[in-house]
Design an enzyme around this catalytic site. Structure first.
Site, PDB file in Angstrom:
ATOM      1  N   GLU A   1      -6.974   4.220   7.796  1.00  0.00           N
ATOM      2  CA  GLU A   1      -6.729   5.654   7.557  1.00  0.00           C
ATOM      3  C   GLU A   1      -7.945   6.296   6.886  1.00  0.00           C
ATOM      4  O   GLU A   1      -8.246   7.461   7.108  1.00  0.00           O
ATOM      5  CB  GLU A   1      -5.447   5.836   6.725  1.00  0.00           C
ATOM      6  CG  GLU A   1      -4.218   5.550   7.580  1.00  0.00           C
ATOM      7  CD  GLU A   1      -2.996   5.095   6.827  1.00  0.00           C
ATOM      8  OE1 GLU A   1      -2.951   5.222   5.586  1.00  0.00           O
ATOM      9  OE2 GLU A   1      -2.073   4.586   7.483  1.00  0.00           O
TER      10      GLU A   1
ATOM     11  N   LYS B   1       0.055   4.229  -0.191  1.00  0.00           N
ATOM     12  CA  LYS B   1      -0.631   5.372   0.434  1.00  0.00           C
ATOM     13  C   LYS B   1      -0.451   6.619  -0.432  1.00  0.00           C
ATOM     14  O   LYS B   1      -0.401   6.514  -1.648  1.00  0.00           O
ATOM     15  CB  LYS B   1      -0.117   5.605   1.860  1.00  0.00           C
ATOM     16  CG  LYS B   1      -0.063   4.320   2.686  1.00  0.00           C
ATOM     17  CD  LYS B   1       0.111   4.590   4.147  1.00  0.00           C
ATOM     18  CE  LYS B   1       0.389   3.295   4.882  1.00  0.00           C
ATOM     19  NZ  LYS B   1       0.133   3.354   6.288  1.00  0.00           N
TER      20      LYS B   1
ATOM     21  N   SER C   1       3.208  -2.540  10.250  1.00  0.00           N
ATOM     22  CA  SER C   1       4.664  -2.515  10.431  1.00  0.00           C
ATOM     23  C   SER C   1       5.347  -3.837  10.065  1.00  0.00           C
ATOM     24  O   SER C   1       6.295  -4.267  10.735  1.00  0.00           O
ATOM     25  CB  SER C   1       5.016  -2.085  11.864  1.00  0.00           C
ATOM     26  OG  SER C   1       4.539  -0.770  12.098  1.00  0.00           O
TER      27      SER C   1
ATOM     28  N   HIS D   1      -9.589   0.794   4.672  1.00  0.00           N
ATOM     29  CA  HIS D   1      -8.311   0.976   5.372  1.00  0.00           C
ATOM     30  C   HIS D   1      -8.556   1.891   6.576  1.00  0.00           C
ATOM     31  O   HIS D   1      -9.347   2.830   6.496  1.00  0.00           O
ATOM     32  CB  HIS D   1      -7.278   1.582   4.420  1.00  0.00           C
ATOM     33  CG  HIS D   1      -5.894   1.542   5.002  1.00  0.00           C
ATOM     34  ND1 HIS D   1      -5.483   2.428   5.967  1.00  0.00           N
ATOM     35  CD2 HIS D   1      -4.853   0.705   4.787  1.00  0.00           C
ATOM     36  CE1 HIS D   1      -4.227   2.145   6.312  1.00  0.00           C
ATOM     37  NE2 HIS D   1      -3.823   1.097   5.603  1.00  0.00           N
TER      38      HIS D   1
ATOM     39  N   GLU E   1      -5.534  -5.433  10.307  1.00  0.00           N
ATOM     40  CA  GLU E   1      -4.494  -4.449  10.583  1.00  0.00           C
ATOM     41  C   GLU E   1      -4.816  -3.712  11.880  1.00  0.00           C
ATOM     42  O   GLU E   1      -5.649  -2.775  11.884  1.00  0.00           O
ATOM     43  CB  GLU E   1      -4.431  -3.416   9.453  1.00  0.00           C
ATOM     44  CG  GLU E   1      -4.138  -4.014   8.090  1.00  0.00           C
ATOM     45  CD  GLU E   1      -3.594  -2.945   7.153  1.00  0.00           C
ATOM     46  OE1 GLU E   1      -2.447  -3.066   6.737  1.00  0.00           O
ATOM     47  OE2 GLU E   1      -4.309  -1.967   6.882  1.00  0.00           O
TER      48      GLU E   1
ATOM     49  N   ASN F   1       0.868  -1.180   0.000  1.00  0.00           N
ATOM     50  CA  ASN F   1       0.000   0.000   0.000  1.00  0.00           C
ATOM     51  C   ASN F   1       0.906   1.232   0.000  1.00  0.00           C
ATOM     52  O   ASN F   1       1.532   1.546   1.007  1.00  0.00           O
ATOM     53  CB  ASN F   1      -0.882  -0.027   1.264  1.00  0.00           C
ATOM     54  CG  ASN F   1      -1.700   1.237   1.415  1.00  0.00           C
ATOM     55  OD1 ASN F   1      -1.841   2.015   0.474  1.00  0.00           O
ATOM     56  ND2 ASN F   1      -2.250   1.439   2.601  1.00  0.00           N
TER      57      ASN F   1
ATOM     58  N   GLY G   1       2.151   1.868  10.657  1.00  0.00           N
ATOM     59  CA  GLY G   1       3.068   3.000  10.515  1.00  0.00           C
ATOM     60  C   GLY G   1       3.742   3.412  11.806  1.00  0.00           C
ATOM     61  O   GLY G   1       4.314   4.494  11.888  1.00  0.00           O
TER      62      GLY G   1
HETATM   63  C1  PEP Z   1      -0.778  -0.162   5.748  1.00  0.00           C
HETATM   64  O1  PEP Z   1      -0.686   0.893   5.181  1.00  0.00           O
HETATM   65  O2  PEP Z   1      -1.758  -0.867   5.534  1.00  0.00           O
HETATM   66  C2  PEP Z   1       0.272  -0.590   6.675  1.00  0.00           C
HETATM   67  C3  PEP Z   1       0.168  -1.738   7.266  1.00  0.00           C
HETATM   68  O3  PEP Z   1       1.318   0.293   6.865  1.00  0.00           O
HETATM   69  P1  PEP Z   1       2.712  -0.038   7.587  1.00  0.00           P
HETATM   70  O4  PEP Z   1       3.239  -1.332   7.012  1.00  0.00           O
HETATM   71  O5  PEP Z   1       3.603   1.115   7.274  1.00  0.00           O
HETATM   72  O6  PEP Z   1       2.435  -0.185   9.037  1.00  0.00           O
END
Ligand code: PEP
Length: 251
Positions: free
Chosen positions: A101, A13, A213, A99, A169, A11, A175
């Protein structure tokens, strides 16, 4: 036991200008071609501005391309939004919906996310439905009820293992550099699997990704957990060497 082919999804983003995105996808395409047979499916989800270019760069390769969001409606007065059919039209095969976010920044509810997943299915896309608890919900001991509740509402009745992927997630792990422990991941993935099996005939075949992460140093232990069928990767998917190491974990 059901064999599920892992999916490693990146992703991007709201990152990458055109040159960066093309460099990233081209390097990935070259690596997948050099490797030949892969132990997983590979997906990148660039920002909407780069989708067409990335689809072209990834044509005839093992790298799939997906959008990061779609609107629940097929067309109309929704300034700034993108319809699922528009993503399919330019050659995307997947779309992320829900997601965290977007749930946070755009106040998206699980009901809206279900409608987006239905729009994705109607357009012939595979919907990657994202779910996950906040840190406060985990601290309150509500993780399983929150996640199971999100799956119950966000995943439409017409979902199948072919048109839907679930991504677990934990919001506090996205992040932040913090990752859920193997035991925490195992508990939530088992709960999601049980819910899918109870509700869908092919519930055992849905892929359930872990995200939060994921990096080369923790990918192997996370991907080895039962019912973890791949990863949704944010930050590490922007560095081709790191993303490739995660992909190679599935080899
Ligand atoms: C994500 O954007 O779905 C994500 C898991 O980000 P990160 O790996 O940076 O935590």
């Amino acid at each position: 036991m059901t064999q599920r082919r892992p999916l490693i999804a990146g992703n991007w983003k709201m990152n990458c200008l055109r040159a960066d995105g093309l460099e990233l996808v081209s390097a990935l395409v070259a690596k997948t071609a050099e490797k030949g047979s892969l132990g997983c499916d590979v997906l990148v989800c660039p920002p909407a501005t780069l989708l067409s270019d990335v689809v072209n760069a990834a044509q005839n390769s093992a790298v799939g391309v997906g959008g990061q969001d779609c609107h629940a409606e097929t067309s109309g007065a929704h300034t700034g939004d993108v319809a699922a059919a528009m993503l399919a039209d330019i050659g995307a095969g997947y779309v992320l919906v829900g997601h965290s976010e977007r749930r946070a920044d755009h106040d998206e509810s699980s009901t809206v996310i279900r409608r987006k997943a239905i729009a994705a299915h109607d357009a012939g896309l595979i919907a990657v439905v994202c779910v996950g608890e906040t840190e406060q919900e985990r601290d309150l001991g509500a993780t399983l009820s929150v996640v199971n509740g999100q799956v119950a509402v966000s995943v439409p009745d017409g979902a199948t293992a072919k048109n839907t992927v679930i991504a677990y997630e934990p919001v506090w792990a996205i992040g932040t550099g913090r990752t859920a422990s193997v035991a925490e991941v195992a508990e939530v993935h088992a709960a999601i699997r049980a819910e899918l099996v109870e509700r869908f005939e092919d519930g055992d075949e849905f892929r359930i990704l872990y995200g939060g992460s994921v990096k080369p140093s923790n990918a192997a232990e996370l991907l080895a957990v039962a019912d973890v069928d791949g990863a949704l990767v944010g930050g590490a998917s922007l560095k081709v060497d790191d993303f490739w190491k995660i992909i190679e974990t599935c080899a």
